[in-house]
Structure formats: structure tokens, C-alpha cells
Design an enzyme around this catalytic site. Structure first.
Site, PDB file in Angstrom:
ATOM      1  N   HIS A  30       0.816  -1.218   0.000  1.00 20.83           N
ATOM      2  CA  HIS A  30       0.000   0.000   0.000  1.00 20.83           C
ATOM      3  C   HIS A  30       0.849   1.268   0.000  1.00 20.83           C
ATOM      4  CE1 HIS A  30       0.371  -0.084   4.522  1.00 20.83           C
ATOM      5  NE2 HIS A  30       0.367   1.231   4.345  1.00 20.83           N
ATOM      6  N   SER A  66       4.247   3.001   8.024  1.00 20.44           N
ATOM      7  CA  SER A  66       3.778   1.885   7.208  1.00 20.44           C
ATOM      8  C   SER A  66       4.950   1.395   6.362  1.00 20.44           C
ATOM      9  CB  SER A  66       2.643   2.345   6.291  1.00 20.44           C
ATOM     10  OG  SER A  66       1.448   2.507   7.005  1.00 20.44           O
ATOM     11  N   ASP A 122       0.011  -7.621   1.602  1.00 24.05           N
ATOM     12  CA  ASP A 122       0.472  -6.230   1.642  1.00 24.05           C
ATOM     13  C   ASP A 122       1.998  -6.204   1.747  1.00 24.05           C
ATOM     14  OD1 ASP A 122       0.525  -3.495   1.765  1.00 24.05           O
ATOM     15  OD2 ASP A 122      -0.253  -3.347   3.807  1.00 24.05           O
TER      16      ASP A 122
END
Length: 405
Positions: free
Chosen positions: A182, A353, A249
Site C-alpha cells: 500500500h 507503514s 500487503d
């Protein structure tokens, strides 16, 4: 608790959105351990001991905690040295007990350069997971200048504006960085984050280059940071950015070959076995990155990413317990996902992230990448709600198809 608070998010810039209850507010006095009120600590340049306390409660700390401090080696080194072990869940600083100001809030060292030649020749040139950093007694969330030398910062550009830090990653070879999918793809990705412009390595403090600290009468400086242009961006083919559970992911970024490894640049080892197959509940894992922290919150704000590399220890949460926790929200933990955290005020706000969740093999003195920061809840460190990570071992065949490792 409202469903909005518990809504799972895929964060473009950091793991989760802070809420005052979860991370920003001081603990109630009644919740603190008895020894917290009398925990003594040392302050540079002062003869009397200080008291270990929350940054927001220390008037003296508020006077020196500003952006300009992070550009001054003397002041930043002082801020690093007043970190203390007041609590295992939130950052604490050593505060004067008899004054509302530090006597000399800087470290004025002899400026003799630290000799790092010995540590550079002690390891094989291409060995992974090794760092020269030796753990110190001092606590805190600020990483050491040579700690986690595989950390990568992803920089984005939008409409030809200034570069912005958005995600983290980890160097796994001389030519590949691993991160979250992502962070590099998805619906309206470039409109919200911009174009991935550079992968930055050898970064510690974004306000200085090279980065330096004073420690033990020595001036220790890192190599200059380097920005490498992505040669190829490879998200996992099964990743679906519109999926609520965000399985698969994970992504690879191929970069031009890095300079030779040093104390400030090295790859982390890929896992040799599935961490979950032998881990016991609560086993400690580590995360690092340029995420959010209370250390600079008063000056930079609660939603601004840290300019300094952070670190945090998190407990592993077994799969069955994690799945049960999220079952009321119809979230199903996939085979390529794992959980960690879920303690009050202790979650991967410290890591962006895409940053690595790491495990340390004490027998071999080697660090392994275990997971990748993927999903979080609204409010870092919400008690009982762990963060969700991509399990790197599950994707080893896919990774090695590109890296050949």
C-alpha cells in the site's frame, strides 16, 4: 467504544491516527507505579539528580524541545541523553527537580571523532542483520545513530513540490528494499501520496547531513545519507488495495546497487523459519521508523512524523487471540498476516507503514525481518487491539524469485 474508533485503516503515511486517549494524554496519576514518583536519573551538566517523568509534565523540557534543537548537535545530544526508563510504554525524560529550566541544555564534548575502523573489519563485508550498536542502559524511543542500519525512508513528490516522507522499508540486499504494497500502489495512490521519487538510506535525523551525536567524550558522525532512484516497483500480484483485510500487503523496490556496507548501511536478514511456529505469546519484537512519538508532540504536533529515527519493543500476539479480537468487525486474519502490540500506549506509531517488524537471535547476534507494518486501528496503542503485520516468511518464495537470495 464506537465503531469509528475501532475502524481498521490502511495508513499512507504512518500506521495509525493518534487519539488522545491512546497515545497523547498523560497517564492518570492513579495508574502509575508507586516508584514512578521517585525515579531518579542523571542530567548532563547538573550536580543533582533529576526525576524521570512524562515530557508533557516537564516544564524545562518544553523550553528546549523545538525544531531548531534537532539541527544542533549539542542540543540534540542533550535531548538523547536525558531519555530515561520511567516507563516501558511511553517515552520519559529526566527533568530537574529544583528548577523549571536545565542549567546547561547542551552537550559540549571534546569533538574527538570516534574511530569505527575496527567495527567495520570485524564482520564479513556482505553479512546481514549485524549492527555495531551496543545496547545502553539509557531507555527511550530515540534510536541510536548506528542502530538498525537497514532502515529505508520512502520519499514522495507531488506536483513538483518538496519531497515528503511517507513510508518506511528495509534493505534486504544490495539492490532490494522490502516495504508494504500500500506504500507503492493502490486506487488513487499518486493523487493521495504522490510519486515515489527516492529510497533514502543512511538516514537518522532529517534536519542534518551528515548526522552526528556526542557520546562518551566522542563526536560520532554517520556517513552522508543517500537517495537512490527506484529502478522497479514490484507489489505482490495478489494485493488488492480495496480489500478490507489487506492481505498480501508486501512489495519490493529494486534500486541501484548500494555503496559498500558500513556501520550505517547494512541489510537485514530474511527469516529462516516462520516466527509464529516457535514464538511464545508476549515474545518481544522490535519496530523502527520515522513515525509518531510523544517526545516531539508539543512542538511538532501529534500527527507529524518524527524527524528522528525511532524504535519500540512490542509483544507478539498469538494468531488465535488476534483473530478472536477482530472477529466482531468481520476481519479475518490471513495466512500471510501476523499480530503484535495491543498494549496501552505501545504500538507502531513509532514505525511508518512499510517499516520492518524485527526479531533478534541472541545466540547468533543477528536481526531478522519478521513482519511489515500493514494495518492498525484508529489510535496507536489501544489496549487489547494489536497491529496487523505482513508475515515475511510466508512470502519467501515470491521474494527470492526476484532477489535470488
Amino acid at each position: 467504544m464506537s465503531s469509528a474508533v475501532l475502524l481498521l485503516l490502511v495508513c499512507g503515511c504512518a500506521l495509525a491516527v493518534l487519539s488522545p486517549v491512546a497515545y497523547g494524554a498523560p497517564m492518570d496519576t492513579d495508574d502509575r507505579p508507586v516508584w514512578d514518583s521517585i525515579r531518579l536519573c542523571d542530567i548532563p551538566n547538573e550536580p543533582n539528580p533529576g526525576q524521570c517523568m512524562l515530557p508533557a509534565e516537564c516544564v524545562a523540557y518544553g523550553k528546549i524541545n523545538d525544531v531548531s534543537s534537532l539541527s544542533s548537535i549539542e542540543r540534540f545530544s542533550f535531548i538523547k541523553q536525558i531519555q530515561c526508563n520511567g516507563s516501558d510504554t511511553v517515552p520519559y525524560v529526566c527533568c530537574p527537580r529544583d528548577s523549571d529550566a536545565y542549567r546547561e541544555p547542551y552537550v559540549n564534548e571534546t569533538m574527538v571523532p570516534k574511530n569505527r575502523v575496527a567495527s567495520r573489519i570485524a564482520f564479513d563485508a556482505d553479512s546481514c542483520g549485524i549492527q555495531s550498536y551496543v545496547a545502553k542502559i539509557r531507555g527511550g524511543q530515540l534510536a541510536e545513530i548506528d542502530e538498525f542500519p537497514w532502515m529505508a525512508m520512502l520519499l514522495y513528490e507531488r506536483d513538483n513540490n518538496a519531497l515528503t516522507q511517507g513510508c518506511g522499508g528495509a534493505l534486504i540486499s544490495r539492490t532490494y528494499v522490502i516495504t508494504a504494497a500500500h506504500c507503492v500502489t493502490g486506487k488513487n495512490f499518486q493523487q493521495t501520496k504522490g510519486r515515489l521519487k527516492f529510497v533514502r538510506l543512511r538516514e537518522y535525523n532529517i534536519h542534518t547531513n551528515p548526522d552526528c551525536v556526542y557520546e562518551n567524550d566522542l563526536k560520532d558522525c554517520s556517513d552522508d545519507m543517500i537517495d537512490l532512484v527506484p529502478q522497479a516497483v514490484i507489489p505482490h500480484p495478489e494485493y488488492d488495495s480495496e480489500s478490507s483485510n489487506q492481505q498480501h500487503d508486501i512489495a519490493l523496490i529494486r534500486i541501484e546497487q548500494t555503496p559498500p556496507f558500513t556501520d550505517f548501511l547494512r541489510s537485514i536478514c530474511l527469516p529462516e523459519q516462520n516466527f509464529e511456529s516457535s514464538a511464545t505469546p508476549g515474545k518481544k519484537l522490535s519496530v523502527s521508523g520515522w513515525g509518531r512519538t510523544d517526545i516531539f508532540k508539543d512542538n511538532l504536533g501529534p500527527d507529524v512524523l518524527s524527524p528522528i529515527k525511532l524504535k519500540l519493543s512490542l509483544p507478539y500476539v498469538e494468531r488465535e487471540k488476534c483473530s478472536k479480537t477482530f472477529r466482531p468487525w468481520s476481519f479475518a486474519l490471513g495466512p500471510g498476516q501476523m499480530c503484535a502490540g495491543g498494549e496501552r500506549a505501545k504500538d507502531t506509531c513509532a514505525g511508518d507503514s512499510g517499516s520492518p517488524l524485527m526479531s533478534y537471535d541472541m545466540k547468533r547476534a543477528i536481526w531478522y525481518i519478521t513482519g511489515i507494518v500493514s494495518l492498525g486501528v484508529r489510535g496507536c496503542g489501544v489496549e487489547g487491539l494489536p497491529g496487523v503485520y505482513t508475515n515475511v516468511h510466508h512470502y519467501l518464495p515470491w521474494i527470492k524469485m526476484y532477489t535470488g537470495a
